[in-house]
Design a protein around this motif. Structure first.
Motif, PDB file in Angstrom:
ATOM      1  N   ALA A  28      62.476  24.971  53.162  1.00 56.44           N
ATOM      2  CA  ALA A  28      61.624  26.060  53.687  1.00 56.44           C
ATOM      3  C   ALA A  28      61.825  26.125  55.237  1.00 56.44           C
ATOM      4  CB  ALA A  28      60.368  25.626  53.413  1.00 56.44           C
ATOM      5  N   SER A  32      63.283  29.854  56.787  1.00 54.03           N
ATOM      6  CA  SER A  32      62.641  30.132  57.766  1.00 54.03           C
ATOM      7  C   SER A  32      63.156  31.304  58.686  1.00 54.03           C
ATOM      8  CB  SER A  32      61.570  29.437  58.421  1.00 54.03           C
ATOM      9  OG  SER A  32      62.078  28.565  59.283  1.00 54.03           O
ATOM     10  N   ILE A  41      58.407  31.779  50.497  1.00 59.38           N
ATOM     11  CA  ILE A  41      58.559  30.729  50.944  1.00 59.38           C
ATOM     12  C   ILE A  41      57.933  29.692  49.766  1.00 59.38           C
ATOM     13  CG2 ILE A  41      57.622  28.960  52.722  1.00 59.38           C
ATOM     14  CD1 ILE A  41      59.914  29.674  53.914  1.00 59.38           C
ATOM     15  N   LYS A  45      59.879  26.729  47.709  1.00 57.33           N
ATOM     16  CA  LYS A  45      59.406  25.506  48.043  1.00 57.33           C
ATOM     17  C   LYS A  45      59.247  24.877  46.435  1.00 57.33           C
ATOM     18  CE  LYS A  45      56.181  24.099  50.818  1.00 57.33           C
ATOM     19  NZ  LYS A  45      55.150  24.066  51.907  1.00 57.33           N
TER      20      LYS A  45
END
Lengths: 150, 111
Positions: A28, A32, A41, A45
């Protein structure tokens, strides 16, 4: 047009359940840089967590070994994540990918691959008995226009 | 990751918080089941308000509690479900096993 790798990272962790959280958080953090939404995200995840959990619960059920995670960012803002193990392998990949199918004892829901499939844009699973399994997943992170953020 | 259990009469509410994955689900399961064994409730409500992450291990946790509760014909409710967790619950078809709500608990007999 062939896409070029803009950035990548790799991470190898031993098969310990405490690394589930570490692996998904690391991926993650890497993703980003593409400025994804919170939803994107969370999707990534969750998918990574499923793949890593599969390594622990299935691939290395009765052995120890490493989980190999690689992630690539392409010039078209697509992220590709590869999660590999050198565990027992899957006898029948298409059977294993059916929703609710599980060989896991206890309280496994049998939804790991279904989650990966629906939370990512693409999912490919290749496996060889006693050699291991490779899960490849991609997701495109669309460029956000300022003022139009979700 | 933690579980805070509150019991009022026939209703047990388990306030879950933190991340639910294969690593943390085991301990959560043990704490919830200990409460179910001692209170024998007619309803268990799982509160997801403070859950920041959940993968399919959380679905396994819910399905397992559902199986346990159905032995005594007790009800399962899932309340205060954040949007990103609602998504995986819908994928798993949890609403077929439990009353699934994004809001608060409404009364003692239903959600």
């Amino acid at each position: 047009m062939k896409q070029v790798v803009k950035n990548n990272f790799s991470l190898t962790v031993p098969v310990r359940s405490v690394n589930e959280s570490f692996a998904r958080t690391a991926v993650a953090a890497f993703v980003s840089q593409l400025d994804p939404t919170i939803d994107q995200i969370n999707d990534i995840k969750t998918a990574v967590s499923e793949a890593v959990t599969n390594c622990i619960v299935h691939a290395y059920r009765e052995s120890i070994g490493n989980i190999y995670i690689k992630a690539y960012i392409y010039t078209n803002n697509t992220v590709c994540i590869k999660i590999k193990d050198k565990g027992v392998g899957i006898d029948n990949v298409s059977k294993a990918m059916e929703p609710l199918f599980t060989t896991g004892a206890g309280e496994r829901a049998g939804l790991g691959f279904s989650v990966m499939e629906s939370f990512m844009d693409s999912l490919k699973v290749t496996s060889k008995k006693d050699k291991g399994t490779l899960v490849t997943m991609t997701k495109k992170i669309s460029v956000r226009v300022s003022g139009n953020a979700k | 990751m933690s579980v805070n259990i509150q019991s009022s009469g026939r209703v047990v509410v388990a306030y879950l918080s933190g991340e639910i994955d294969h690593h943390s689900a085991k301990q959560m399961r043990e704490q919830i089941d200990a409460a179910l064994n001692s209170y024998m409730p007619s309803m268990l409500a799982l509160d997801f308000k403070d859950v920041t992450f959940m993968d399919s291990s959380g679905i396994g946790l819910i399905m397992g509690r559902y199986r346990l509760l159905s032995k005594t014909a007790a009800q399962l409710c899932i309340i205060n479900t954040p949007e990103h967790i609602y998504k995986i619950m819908k994928l798993a078809g949890i609403e077929k096993l439990a009353k699934l709500s994004k809001g608060e608990i409404k009364n003692e007999t239903g959600c």
